[in-house]
Design an enzyme around this catalytic site. Structure first.
Site, short mmCIF file in Angstrom:
data_model
loop_
_atom_site.label_atom_id
_atom_site.label_comp_id
_atom_site.label_asym_id
_atom_site.label_seq_id
_atom_site.Cartn_x
_atom_site.Cartn_y
_atom_site.Cartn_z
CB CYS A 167 24.72 36.52 36.51
SG CYS A 167 26.28 37.49 35.99
CB CYS A 185 23.23 32.73 35.38
SG CYS A 185 24.16 31.62 34.07
CB CYS A 210 31.97 37.04 41.12
SG CYS A 210 33.56 36.54 41.34
CB CYS A 230 25.80 37.39 29.74
SG CYS A 230 26.12 35.65 29.61
CB CYS A 269 38.10 40.20 36.30
SG CYS A 269 36.47 39.32 36.16
CD GLU A 325 30.69 47.66 34.79
OE1 GLU A 325 30.33 48.53 34.73
OE2 GLU A 325 30.87 46.73 35.63
N1 SAH Z 1 30.05 33.17 31.66
C1 SAH Z 1 31.18 32.79 32.58
C2 SAH Z 1 31.85 33.88 32.81
C3 SAH Z 1 31.36 35.15 33.61
S1 SAH Z 1 30.77 34.82 35.40
C4 SAH Z 1 30.94 31.68 33.43
O1 SAH Z 1 29.50 31.45 33.52
O2 SAH Z 1 31.65 31.27 33.90
C5 SAH Z 1 32.09 34.61 36.31
C6 SAH Z 1 31.63 33.85 37.67
O3 SAH Z 1 31.16 34.70 38.54
C7 SAH Z 1 30.87 32.61 37.34
O4 SAH Z 1 31.18 31.49 37.96
C8 SAH Z 1 29.43 33.07 37.66
O5 SAH Z 1 28.46 32.25 37.78
C9 SAH Z 1 29.90 33.99 38.91
N2 SAH Z 1 28.77 35.14 39.32
C10 SAH Z 1 28.01 35.39 38.47
N3 SAH Z 1 27.07 36.40 39.09
C11 SAH Z 1 27.41 36.21 40.69
C12 SAH Z 1 26.78 36.77 41.81
N4 SAH Z 1 25.84 37.65 41.69
N5 SAH Z 1 27.59 36.34 42.89
C13 SAH Z 1 28.91 35.70 42.84
N6 SAH Z 1 29.09 34.94 41.84
C14 SAH Z 1 28.47 35.27 40.63
#
Ligand code: SAH
Length: 368
Positions: A123, A120, A343, A116, A109, A96
């Site tokens: 996420c 985390c 995000c 991934c 974006c 996406e």
């Molecule tokens: N792997 C990379 C880039 C992808 S995520 C990283 O970790 O930076 C982009 C951003 O969105 C990151 O800061 C991530 O932690 C955040 N993110 C992921 N899931 C989220 C959620 N459910 N709500 C808000 N931010 C989130």
């Protein structure tokens, strides 16, 4: 006739690759800049349209090469103007890409991996597991496709002015392709974006972070999300391999090599988990001495998530503590959440999910 799948996709080539390609064909190196312009600036996919290239070279190119873009299979437009595209790759995989129009700018974006491997806990992409790295053509193709589609859309007329590698995946685990694609985004024969407008976001793969500024001049964002190792180990498991002290030391080294720019630290606001005043105070303490800008991200919920977003009061209070400590802190506005484009909500469709366990992640990281 040669099978299409065997052809070289010129979207995979940065300037150096393109020059070597033409030199090996016995052509002059200036062909590289001509082709880059046709491919990226004029959006041409048919060699016959390249009028300043000789007919014989065009025929030769058409035999061995192609300009193949990812295919848009779904497009959703949010009530706030955010646009999400689902792009089809090979073998049933989808990623996406999200376009976010704002006053005076349009941010794209983009994704760097199918799924991934980092897992985390807050996420949505993590729940998809991991399939593979995107190729340079697939990373850059997202920008090409966005340019083309936005140009064709009546109600959206702002161009892409900024790119953030904040979609699906961990960009520093796809180092080579991400560096190549980023450099093409900033190449004046391709998209000519300024280095202040291409930002790579990472959860903190320290050895790759150390190499990054030697090979590209993208701006850096680091997903911190917790001010101590105990909490960060739970939220961002890669912290077990690269704990905060090592990550922040790498950030300091990055800044020393690249004096001009502050590093953005992203911090997702999770109710009752990492949003207490003592967390803000700890955060201010660990960031001392690092030219930092903090981006507080309200948590975006998704099906099956174990977290809730912090209250507006908690976020404001957290922000005030950081500001009082002298840290530039902004709260990111949630965009596109009605179409699951905010995000952490990007999921694509991952065929053959090989959910990596921690040991596999370590091996995967070491292979990079
Ligand atoms: N792997 C990379 C880039 C992808 S995520 C990283 O970790 O930076 C982009 C951003 O969105 C990151 O800061 C991530 O932690 C955040 N993110 C992921 N899931 C989220 C959620 N459910 N709500 C808000 N931010 C989130």
């Amino acid at each position: 006739m040669q099978d299409d799948t065997q052809k070289i996709n010129l979207l995979d080539f940065d300037r150096q690759d393109m020059e070597s390609f033409f030199t090996e064909m016995g052509e002059k190196p200036f062909r590289a800049s001509q082709l880059l312009k046709w491919v990226h600036q004029f959006g041409v996919t048919d060699f016959d349209e390249m009028t300043n290239v000789s007919k014989s070279l065009r025929t030769k190119l058409a035999e061995i090469a192609e300009i193949r873009l990812p295919e848009i299979v779904e497009q959703q437009l949010s009530s706030d103007g955010t646009c999400k595209w689902v792009l089809k790759l090979d073998c049933g995989n989808h990623v996406e890409t999200v376009y976010i129009p704002e006053d005076g700018r349009g941010t794209l974006c983009i994704s760097s991996q199918v799924g991934c491997p980092l897992d985390c806990s807050f996420c949505a992409t993590a729940q998809q597991g991991f399939n593979r790295n995107l190729t340079t053509a697939e990373i850059l193709g997202q920008l090409r496709v966005a340019h083309q589609t936005l140009g064709e859309m009546k109600n959206v007329n702002k161009p892409v002015t900024n790119v953030v590698l904040m979609g699906m995946g961990e960009p520093l685990l796809n180092f080579k392709n991400v560096v190549k694609a980023s450099n093409l985004m900033m190449d004046d024969f391709a998209y000519n974006l300024s280095k202040y407008r291409v930002t790579l976001s990472t959860a903190g793969i320290v050895p790759s972070l150390d190499k990054l500024s030697d090979l590209t001049s993208v701006s850096l964002a680091v997903s911190l999300h917790a001010p101590n190792d105990e909490l960060r180990n739970q939220l961002v498991p890669i912290n077990r391999k690269y704990p905060l002290s090592e990550l922040l030391a790498a950030c300091r080294r990055f800044f020393e090599k690249d004096h001009r720019r502050k590093i953005t630290f992203e911090y997702v606001m999770l109710a009752g988990v990492n949003d207490q005043p003592e967390h803000a105070r700890q955060l201010a303490k660990i960031l001392k001495g690092i030219p930092a800008k903090i981006n507080l991200i309200p948590f975006n919920p998704f099906n099956g998530a174990d977290y809730r977003c912090s209250s507006i009061e908690a976020i404001d209070n957290f922000r005030s503590i950081l500001v009082r400590s002298g840290l530039v802190t902004v709260t990111r506005k949630t965009r596109g959440d009605d179409i699951d484009a905010a995000c952490g909500q990007l999921v694509g469709k991952v065929a053959d999910r090989t959910k990596k366990n921690r040991r596999q992640i370590v091996n995967f990281v070491q292979e990079q």
